[in-house]
Design a protein around this motif. Sequence first.
Motif, PDB file in Angstrom:
ATOM      1  N   CYS A   1       7.153  16.872  42.409  1.00  0.00           N
ATOM      2  CA  CYS A   1       7.470  18.276  42.709  1.00  0.00           C
ATOM      3  C   CYS A   1       7.033  19.141  41.526  1.00  0.00           C
ATOM      4  O   CYS A   1       7.249  18.751  40.382  1.00  0.00           O
ATOM      5  CB  CYS A   1       8.968  18.472  42.867  1.00  0.00           C
ATOM      6  SG  CYS A   1       9.739  17.349  44.018  1.00  0.00           S
ATOM      7  N   TYR A   2       6.468  20.293  41.801  1.00  0.00           N
ATOM      8  CA  TYR A   2       6.197  21.275  40.742  1.00  0.00           C
ATOM      9  C   TYR A   2       6.636  22.656  41.217  1.00  0.00           C
ATOM     10  O   TYR A   2       6.283  23.089  42.318  1.00  0.00           O
ATOM     11  CB  TYR A   2       4.708  21.248  40.339  1.00  0.00           C
ATOM     12  CG  TYR A   2       4.382  19.958  39.609  1.00  0.00           C
ATOM     13  CD1 TYR A   2       4.854  19.744  38.326  1.00  0.00           C
ATOM     14  CD2 TYR A   2       3.673  18.936  40.235  1.00  0.00           C
ATOM     15  CE1 TYR A   2       4.627  18.543  37.657  1.00  0.00           C
ATOM     16  CE2 TYR A   2       3.438  17.724  39.580  1.00  0.00           C
ATOM     17  CZ  TYR A   2       3.922  17.552  38.289  1.00  0.00           C
ATOM     18  OH  TYR A   2       3.705  16.366  37.638  1.00  0.00           O
ATOM     19  N   SER A   3       7.421  23.322  40.369  1.00  0.00           N
ATOM     20  CA  SER A   3       7.977  24.632  40.730  1.00  0.00           C
ATOM     21  C   SER A   3       6.901  25.696  40.723  1.00  0.00           C
ATOM     22  O   SER A   3       5.953  25.634  39.925  1.00  0.00           O
ATOM     23  CB  SER A   3       9.056  25.034  39.724  1.00  0.00           C
ATOM     24  OG  SER A   3      10.055  24.051  39.686  1.00  0.00           O
TER      25      SER A   3
ATOM     26  N   VAL B   1       1.380  11.584  36.951  1.00  0.00           N
ATOM     27  CA  VAL B   1       0.825  12.707  37.708  1.00  0.00           C
ATOM     28  C   VAL B   1       0.576  13.938  36.829  1.00  0.00           C
ATOM     29  O   VAL B   1      -0.402  14.654  37.013  1.00  0.00           O
ATOM     30  CB  VAL B   1       1.746  13.032  38.901  1.00  0.00           C
ATOM     31  CG1 VAL B   1       1.230  14.226  39.678  1.00  0.00           C
ATOM     32  CG2 VAL B   1       1.860  11.805  39.814  1.00  0.00           C
ATOM     33  N   SER B   2       1.451  14.176  35.843  1.00  0.00           N
ATOM     34  CA  SER B   2       1.248  15.370  35.007  1.00  0.00           C
ATOM     35  C   SER B   2      -0.076  15.268  34.239  1.00  0.00           C
ATOM     36  O   SER B   2      -0.787  16.263  34.083  1.00  0.00           O
ATOM     37  CB  SER B   2       2.412  15.560  34.041  1.00  0.00           C
ATOM     38  OG  SER B   2       2.575  14.442  33.205  1.00  0.00           O
ATOM     39  N   ASN B   3      -0.424  14.052  33.794  1.00  0.00           N
ATOM     40  CA  ASN B   3      -1.703  13.886  33.095  1.00  0.00           C
ATOM     41  C   ASN B   3      -2.866  13.946  34.073  1.00  0.00           C
ATOM     42  O   ASN B   3      -3.922  14.497  33.761  1.00  0.00           O
ATOM     43  CB  ASN B   3      -1.698  12.583  32.304  1.00  0.00           C
ATOM     44  CG  ASN B   3      -0.803  12.709  31.087  1.00  0.00           C
ATOM     45  OD1 ASN B   3      -1.072  13.498  30.196  1.00  0.00           O
ATOM     46  ND2 ASN B   3       0.295  11.972  31.080  1.00  0.00           N
TER      47      ASN B   3
ATOM     48  N   VAL C   1      12.808  15.754  37.417  1.00  0.00           N
ATOM     49  CA  VAL C   1      12.723  14.290  37.416  1.00  0.00           C
ATOM     50  C   VAL C   1      11.640  13.865  38.397  1.00  0.00           C
ATOM     51  O   VAL C   1      11.258  14.621  39.283  1.00  0.00           O
ATOM     52  CB  VAL C   1      14.056  13.642  37.839  1.00  0.00           C
ATOM     53  CG1 VAL C   1      15.131  13.840  36.799  1.00  0.00           C
ATOM     54  CG2 VAL C   1      14.513  14.194  39.180  1.00  0.00           C
ATOM     55  N   SER C   2      11.163  12.634  38.247  1.00  0.00           N
ATOM     56  CA  SER C   2      10.195  12.071  39.194  1.00  0.00           C
ATOM     57  C   SER C   2      10.930  11.172  40.167  1.00  0.00           C
ATOM     58  O   SER C   2      11.864  10.471  39.767  1.00  0.00           O
ATOM     59  CB  SER C   2       9.162  11.215  38.454  1.00  0.00           C
ATOM     60  OG  SER C   2       8.445  11.973  37.521  1.00  0.00           O
ATOM     61  N   PRO C   3      10.501  11.140  41.439  1.00  0.00           N
ATOM     62  CA  PRO C   3      11.050  10.124  42.329  1.00  0.00           C
ATOM     63  C   PRO C   3      10.541   8.750  41.889  1.00  0.00           C
ATOM     64  O   PRO C   3       9.601   8.661  41.089  1.00  0.00           O
ATOM     65  CB  PRO C   3      10.489  10.505  43.700  1.00  0.00           C
ATOM     66  CG  PRO C   3       9.289  11.333  43.420  1.00  0.00           C
ATOM     67  CD  PRO C   3       9.453  11.942  42.063  1.00  0.00           C
TER      68      PRO C   3
HETATM   69  C1  LIG Z   1      12.309  20.189  41.772  1.00  0.00           C
HETATM   70  C2  LIG Z   1      11.397  19.808  40.612  1.00  0.00           C
HETATM   71  C3  LIG Z   1      10.549  20.741  40.059  1.00  0.00           C
HETATM   72  C4  LIG Z   1       9.719  20.403  38.994  1.00  0.00           C
HETATM   73  N1  LIG Z   1       8.896  21.368  38.462  1.00  0.00           N
HETATM   74  C5  LIG Z   1       8.099  21.071  37.415  1.00  0.00           C
HETATM   75  C6  LIG Z   1       7.249  22.077  36.826  1.00  0.00           C
HETATM   76  O1  LIG Z   1       7.232  23.245  37.265  1.00  0.00           O
HETATM   77  N2  LIG Z   1       6.457  21.718  35.789  1.00  0.00           N
HETATM   78  C7  LIG Z   1       6.451  20.445  35.277  1.00  0.00           C
HETATM   79  O2  LIG Z   1       5.685  20.186  34.352  1.00  0.00           O
HETATM   80  N3  LIG Z   1       7.260  19.476  35.813  1.00  0.00           N
HETATM   81  C8  LIG Z   1       8.058  19.759  36.861  1.00  0.00           C
HETATM   82  N4  LIG Z   1       8.854  18.779  37.426  1.00  0.00           N
HETATM   83  C9  LIG Z   1       8.766  17.398  36.894  1.00  0.00           C
HETATM   84  C10 LIG Z   1       7.625  16.664  37.611  1.00  0.00           C
HETATM   85  O3  LIG Z   1       7.901  16.530  38.994  1.00  0.00           O
HETATM   86  C11 LIG Z   1       7.412  15.244  37.060  1.00  0.00           C
HETATM   87  O4  LIG Z   1       8.661  14.569  37.001  1.00  0.00           O
HETATM   88  C12 LIG Z   1       6.764  15.270  35.687  1.00  0.00           C
HETATM   89  O5  LIG Z   1       5.525  15.952  35.718  1.00  0.00           O
HETATM   90  C13 LIG Z   1       6.513  13.813  35.182  1.00  0.00           C
HETATM   91  O6  LIG Z   1       5.744  13.164  36.139  1.00  0.00           O
HETATM   92  P1  LIG Z   1       4.615  12.121  35.711  1.00  0.00           P
HETATM   93  O7  LIG Z   1       4.091  11.469  36.944  1.00  0.00           O
HETATM   94  O8  LIG Z   1       3.640  12.729  34.793  1.00  0.00           O
HETATM   95  O9  LIG Z   1       5.444  11.086  34.863  1.00  0.00           O
HETATM   96  P2  LIG Z   1       6.094   9.711  35.374  1.00  0.00           P
HETATM   97  O10 LIG Z   1       5.028   8.746  35.710  1.00  0.00           O
HETATM   98  O11 LIG Z   1       7.087  10.042  36.429  1.00  0.00           O
HETATM   99  O12 LIG Z   1       6.809   9.232  34.072  1.00  0.00           O
HETATM  100  C14 LIG Z   1       7.703  10.083  33.344  1.00  0.00           C
HETATM  101  C15 LIG Z   1       8.116   9.356  32.076  1.00  0.00           C
HETATM  102  O13 LIG Z   1       8.947   8.261  32.425  1.00  0.00           O
HETATM  103  C16 LIG Z   1       8.370   7.034  32.003  1.00  0.00           C
HETATM  104  N5  LIG Z   1       8.611   6.060  33.104  1.00  0.00           N
HETATM  105  C17 LIG Z   1       8.739   6.328  34.402  1.00  0.00           C
HETATM  106  N6  LIG Z   1       9.005   5.219  35.110  1.00  0.00           N
HETATM  107  C18 LIG Z   1       9.023   4.210  34.208  1.00  0.00           C
HETATM  108  C19 LIG Z   1       9.244   2.832  34.319  1.00  0.00           C
HETATM  109  N7  LIG Z   1       9.506   2.233  35.488  1.00  0.00           N
HETATM  110  N8  LIG Z   1       9.176   2.121  33.196  1.00  0.00           N
HETATM  111  C20 LIG Z   1       8.940   2.700  32.019  1.00  0.00           C
HETATM  112  N9  LIG Z   1       8.730   4.008  31.851  1.00  0.00           N
HETATM  113  C21 LIG Z   1       8.770   4.764  32.935  1.00  0.00           C
HETATM  114  C22 LIG Z   1       6.905   7.347  31.805  1.00  0.00           C
HETATM  115  O14 LIG Z   1       6.284   6.506  30.858  1.00  0.00           O
HETATM  116  C23 LIG Z   1       6.941   8.788  31.307  1.00  0.00           C
HETATM  117  O15 LIG Z   1       7.230   8.851  29.928  1.00  0.00           O
HETATM  118  C24 LIG Z   1       9.712  19.088  38.480  1.00  0.00           C
HETATM  119  C25 LIG Z   1      10.564  18.127  39.062  1.00  0.00           C
HETATM  120  C26 LIG Z   1      11.396  18.489  40.112  1.00  0.00           C
HETATM  121  C27 LIG Z   1      12.308  17.452  40.741  1.00  0.00           C
END
Ligand SMILES: Cc1cc2nc3c(=O)[nH]c(=O)nc-3n(C[C@H](O)[C@H](O)[C@H](O)COP(=O)(O)OP(=O)(O)OC[C@H]3O[C@@H](n4cnc5c(N)ncnc54)[C@H](O)[C@@H]3O)c2cc1C
Length: 358
Positions: free
Chosen positions: A63-65, A88-90, A240-242
Motif C-alpha cells: 500500500c502507498y498513501s 517493493v520500495s526499492n 507495514v507490509s503484508p
Molecule cells: C496503509 C499503508 C500506507 C502506506 N503508505 C506508504 C507511503 O506513502 N510511503 C511509503 O514509503 N510507505 C508506505 N507504506 C509502507 C509500504 O507499504 C511498505 O511496507 C514499505 O514500502 C516497505 O515495503 P518493502 O517491500 O520495500 O519492504 P519489505 O520487503 O516489506 O521489508 C520491510 C523490512 O522488513 C524486513 N523483512 C520483511 N520480512 C522479513 C522476513 N521474513 N525476514 C527478515 N526480514 C524481513 C526487510 O528486510 C525490510 O527491512 C504504507 C503502508 C500501509 C499499510
Amino acid sequence: MADPTDPKHSFHELVIADVVQETADTRSFVFDVPPSLAGLFGYVSGQFLTFEIPWDGFRVRRCYSLSSAPGLDAKPKVTVKRIDRGRVSNWFNERLAKGDRIAVKPPEGLFVLRPGEQERPIVMFGGGSGITPILSIIKTALTKTGRKIKLVYANRDRDSIIFRDELEAWRVRYPDRLEIAHHLDAERGFMHAANAKDHFAGLEHADFYICGPGPFMDIVESALEERQVGRGHIFIERFVSPTDPDRAQEAAPAAPAASATSSAPSTFVCTLEGERHEVPVKPGETLLAAARRAGLEPSFSCEEGYCGCCMAQLKTGKVQMRTHDALTAKDLTNHWVLACQSRLEGDEPVEIDFDATY
Ligand SMILES: Cc1cc2nc3c(=O)[nH]c(=O)nc-3n(C[C@H](O)[C@H](O)[C@H](O)COP(=O)(O)OP(=O)(O)OC[C@H]3O[C@@H](n4cnc5c(N)ncnc54)[C@H](O)[C@@H]3O)c2cc1C
C-alpha cells in the motif's frame, strides 16, 4: 460467491505519468487515470492505493498513501521511501519509470480527515515517509475548513525531509493556521515522549493524526495516553507490509489460546456482495483467512489491522481482535470489526456483514 471481477476490489493498470525525485531515497509517482476509471479512482485525502507486482514467480502487494489531494492536484500521486532490504520500495525507486504500467487497486482507507468542530485544532505527528497521507490531509484541511493545524515532523536530518518546500509554501500561504515544528534526530536524538508532550501542550483538546515508523508512533501514542487524550480523537496509520507468500510460513502466528475454546463454534456466517455464506473456521484462524480459504474475496490489504480494508459489521456473537488501530472508539461501539484480526470467541454463533454501510 463474491464477484472477483468487482472493479472496486480488482487491480487496474495505470500508466506512470511522471516520476519526481523528492529526496535521495524517496520518489513520487504520478498516475494517468483514463476517463473510464476516473470514478473508481476518486479518493479522499489520506487514503492509499494498493499495488501488486510480480516477484520471483508470485505476486506481492504493498500500500502507498496518496500525497496528492483531490481537487488540488491534477493527478493522483504516491510517494515511496526506500527501506533497507525492502522489496517493493526499492523496486519502485530503481525500476519504475515514466510510461510504465502498474497494477493498482482503487483508493481505500480510513485515515482521512474526520469531520470535527471548526474550532477543534488538528495536531499531526509525521515521521519520515509518514508525511505522505498527512500532507494530503493538511492541504484539504487548509483549503476546505477553517481549522488550525500543528504539524510535528520528525526526520533523520534536514536532507531527508520529504516535501520540505511544499510544506513551507503552505505555511507561508496560511501563516495563522499552519504551524510546523521539525524534529531532526541528527540534532536532538530520537523523539521522546517528553518532546512529544511539549509539542501538543495546550492542544490536548485537538484531533490527532499520527503516521510514521513503529517506535515513533508508540512514543507519540504513549504521550497522548499520559495526557489522557481520548481514543476517539486519535487517528493512526501504520506503515507495514503484508506477509508475502514466501514469508507466510515463518510469519504464521500461533493460535491464541483464548480464541479456540473447546466450545467455540467452528463456522461463522458472512454476508458478502448480497449473499450469505456459512464459512468453516480452523482453530485460531482469522475470519478473513477462513473466508478466503472458502473461496470468498472480501476486500483486504495490509492484513495487520491497520488499513481498515477488511472492515465488517458484527451482527451476532463475539470475536476477539488482536489489534484494531484502524477503528475509532465509535466504530467499536457500532460493532465494526477487522476481519483480518478477528477470531471467534465464545459459543454464540457469529455473523458478520462485509456489505454494511460505514
Ligand atoms: C496503509 C499503508 C500506507 C502506506 N503508505 C506508504 C507511503 O506513502 N510511503 C511509503 O514509503 N510507505 C508506505 N507504506 C509502507 C509500504 O507499504 C511498505 O511496507 C514499505 O514500502 C516497505 O515495503 P518493502 O517491500 O520495500 O519492504 P519489505 O520487503 O516489506 O521489508 C520491510 C523490512 O522488513 C524486513 N523483512 C520483511 N520480512 C522479513 C522476513 N521474513 N525476514 C527478515 N526480514 C524481513 C526487510 O528486510 C525490510 O527491512 C504504507 C503502508 C500501509 C499499510
